[in-house]
Design a protein around this motif. Sequence first.
Motif, short mmCIF file in Angstrom:
data_model
loop_
_atom_site.label_atom_id
_atom_site.label_comp_id
_atom_site.label_asym_id
_atom_site.label_seq_id
_atom_site.Cartn_x
_atom_site.Cartn_y
_atom_site.Cartn_z
N PHE A 1 -3.08 18.31 -7.32
CA PHE A 1 -3.75 17.06 -7.60
C PHE A 1 -4.77 17.34 -8.84
CE2 PHE A 1 -2.82 16.73 -2.93
CZ PHE A 1 -2.28 15.69 -2.90
N GLY A 2 -4.91 18.32 -9.15
CA GLY A 2 -5.61 18.47 -10.47
C GLY A 2 -4.65 18.47 -11.60
N TYR A 3 -3.44 18.47 -11.43
CA TYR A 3 -2.49 18.60 -12.67
C TYR A 3 -2.69 17.22 -13.37
CZ TYR A 3 2.16 18.62 -15.01
OH TYR A 3 3.07 18.47 -15.95
N ALA A 4 -2.70 17.47 -14.69
CA ALA A 4 -2.57 16.14 -15.62
C ALA A 4 -3.94 15.72 -15.28
CB ALA A 4 -1.50 15.30 -15.70
N ASP A 5 -5.16 16.22 -15.13
CA ASP A 5 -6.44 15.63 -14.84
C ASP A 5 -6.59 14.80 -13.88
OD1 ASP A 5 -7.58 17.22 -17.03
OD2 ASP A 5 -6.82 15.96 -18.36
N GLY A 6 -5.76 14.73 -12.66
CA GLY A 6 -5.59 13.96 -11.37
C GLY A 6 -4.78 12.60 -11.70
N THR A 7 -4.22 12.62 -12.80
CA THR A 7 -3.37 11.22 -13.08
C THR A 7 -1.94 11.22 -12.62
OG1 THR A 7 -2.39 12.10 -15.19
CG2 THR A 7 -4.63 10.91 -15.14
N GLU A 8 -1.38 12.36 -11.95
CA GLU A 8 -0.04 12.47 -11.63
C GLU A 8 -0.05 12.49 -9.99
OE1 GLU A 8 3.84 12.65 -13.04
OE2 GLU A 8 2.01 12.96 -14.14
N TRP A 9 -0.92 13.02 -9.31
CA TRP A 9 -1.06 12.79 -7.82
C TRP A 9 -2.26 12.44 -7.49
CZ3 TRP A 9 2.41 16.52 -9.95
CH2 TRP A 9 3.66 16.69 -9.54
N GLY A 10 -2.48 11.60 -6.59
CA GLY A 10 -3.92 11.15 -6.10
C GLY A 10 -3.60 10.88 -4.57
N VAL A 11 -4.71 9.90 -4.28
CA VAL A 11 -4.77 9.29 -3.09
C VAL A 11 -4.70 7.78 -3.10
CG1 VAL A 11 -6.10 8.86 -1.07
CG2 VAL A 11 -6.07 11.21 -2.09
N SER A 12 -3.77 7.22 -2.37
CA SER A 12 -3.61 5.77 -2.21
C SER A 12 -4.22 5.28 -0.96
CB SER A 12 -2.10 5.16 -2.31
OG SER A 12 -1.77 5.66 -3.58
N ARG A 13 -4.80 4.16 -0.83
CA ARG A 13 -5.42 3.32 0.34
C ARG A 13 -5.05 2.10 0.38
NH1 ARG A 13 -11.03 4.66 1.77
NH2 ARG A 13 -10.38 6.62 2.90
N TYR A 14 -4.64 1.62 1.55
CA TYR A 14 -4.29 0.20 1.73
C TYR A 14 -4.65 -0.32 2.81
CZ TYR A 14 -0.41 2.71 -0.92
OH TYR A 14 0.56 3.49 -1.64
N ARG A 15 -5.02 -1.64 3.01
CA ARG A 15 -5.52 -2.49 3.82
C ARG A 15 -4.12 -3.54 4.09
NH1 ARG A 15 -10.56 -4.33 3.35
NH2 ARG A 15 -9.81 -6.53 2.42
N MET A 16 -3.67 -3.53 5.39
CA MET A 16 -2.30 -4.33 5.52
C MET A 16 -2.55 -5.36 6.60
SD MET A 16 0.40 -1.28 4.98
CE MET A 16 -0.33 -0.31 6.01
N LYS A 17 -1.81 -6.56 6.63
CA LYS A 17 -1.72 -7.36 7.59
C LYS A 17 -0.20 -7.65 7.88
CE LYS A 17 -2.09 -11.45 4.58
NZ LYS A 17 -2.42 -12.63 4.27
N ALA A 18 -0.20 -8.09 8.97
CA ALA A 18 1.38 -8.24 9.70
C ALA A 18 1.90 -9.36 8.58
CB ALA A 18 1.48 -8.63 11.08
N ALA A 19 2.96 -8.89 8.23
CA ALA A 19 3.68 -10.01 7.44
C ALA A 19 4.29 -11.23 8.13
CB ALA A 19 5.10 -9.25 6.86
N GLU A 20 4.45 -12.23 7.49
CA GLU A 20 4.48 -13.72 8.29
C GLU A 20 6.19 -13.83 8.47
OE1 GLU A 20 2.28 -16.64 6.13
OE2 GLU A 20 0.53 -15.61 6.79
#
Length: 339
Positions: free
Chosen positions: A320-339
């Motif tokens: 996660f520190g590779y390339a100053d943290g730009t290559e791997w990181g953490v993603s966060r999503y708030r999702m709702k049921a698709a219509e």
Amino acid sequence: MSVVSAIIGTAERVPLPDVMIRAAIQRLCSRTATRLAAHDAAGDAAIAGRMLLRPIAGDAGAGADEVPASFFAEVLGPNRKYSCCFYKTDATTLQEAEEEALRQTVEHAGLADGQTILELGCGWGSLSLWMARQFPHATVTAVSNSRAQRALIEEEARLRGLSNLHAVTADMNVFAPDSPFDRIVAVETFEHVMNWRKLMTRLRSWLAPEGRCFMHIATHRTGSHLFDPIDREDWVAQHVFTGGLMPSHHLVRQFDDIFTVEKEWCWSGTHYQRTANDWLANFDAHRETIEAALRKVYGDDTGLWMRRWRWLFLVTSGLFGYADGTEWGVSRYRMKAAE
């Protein structure tokens, strides 16, 4: 045998200087980053297709479910948050980073008092206990595949008088709640999920009308990667994510017929780098106590597993520190049921 696999094999048998281990990790990260640079939506579609024939969950890996809670009490921060923390400043402590990450999860997931909340893969209960304490009129169900984690969470809830928290030990392949939830929260759980479509379909059916699902997951910026346990250079696949994956930031959109991303956030990999470095510092500072705890589980193999746990923290920091943290990181999503 490659140079990287040779170093990995040696590092598991005898202590090597951290500088040598970190150099091997850097080389492996560079190789993987180059390969993933060419990935796009078509690559994610292929990964999603390969997942269709798998069960929802397999082996959680790393022997984490067998390791006593006392080990994690020494390594993790006071909240026992076994996932990425968030560092607001250079001076932020591990405890402060744990609490900031928990605060952001509550905000990003849209949690509120009075809700029914399900946490999948609750670990040692940091978030479930935080939610139950902050929202006394909410009902929190914490699900783990570990009996040790359930026992600790139940004891902590009892000591704190949190009657609104219920912990469950369950196999995610067969888990089936009997009532809907206003919020479903999964923090670093989907890395271990082998069939996203099947689980997401179930999650959608467990949501109440107007409910939301929140996912926090480690990702690569462009490409998804299935961990291959037969790759001798992929130590993570062999001991951490057996059968799991490192998704791209965009993989979740392969399932937009089930869930629509309502809002998303990205954390730099440097947050996980610092988290792992703090865990490593705690490990080294409490080495004798940790070794005694691990000996109850690993016996004569304790020395090997002491090195493997240090390796895990070094790998996490380097990745996660590779390339100053730009290559791997953490993603966060708030999702709702698709219509």
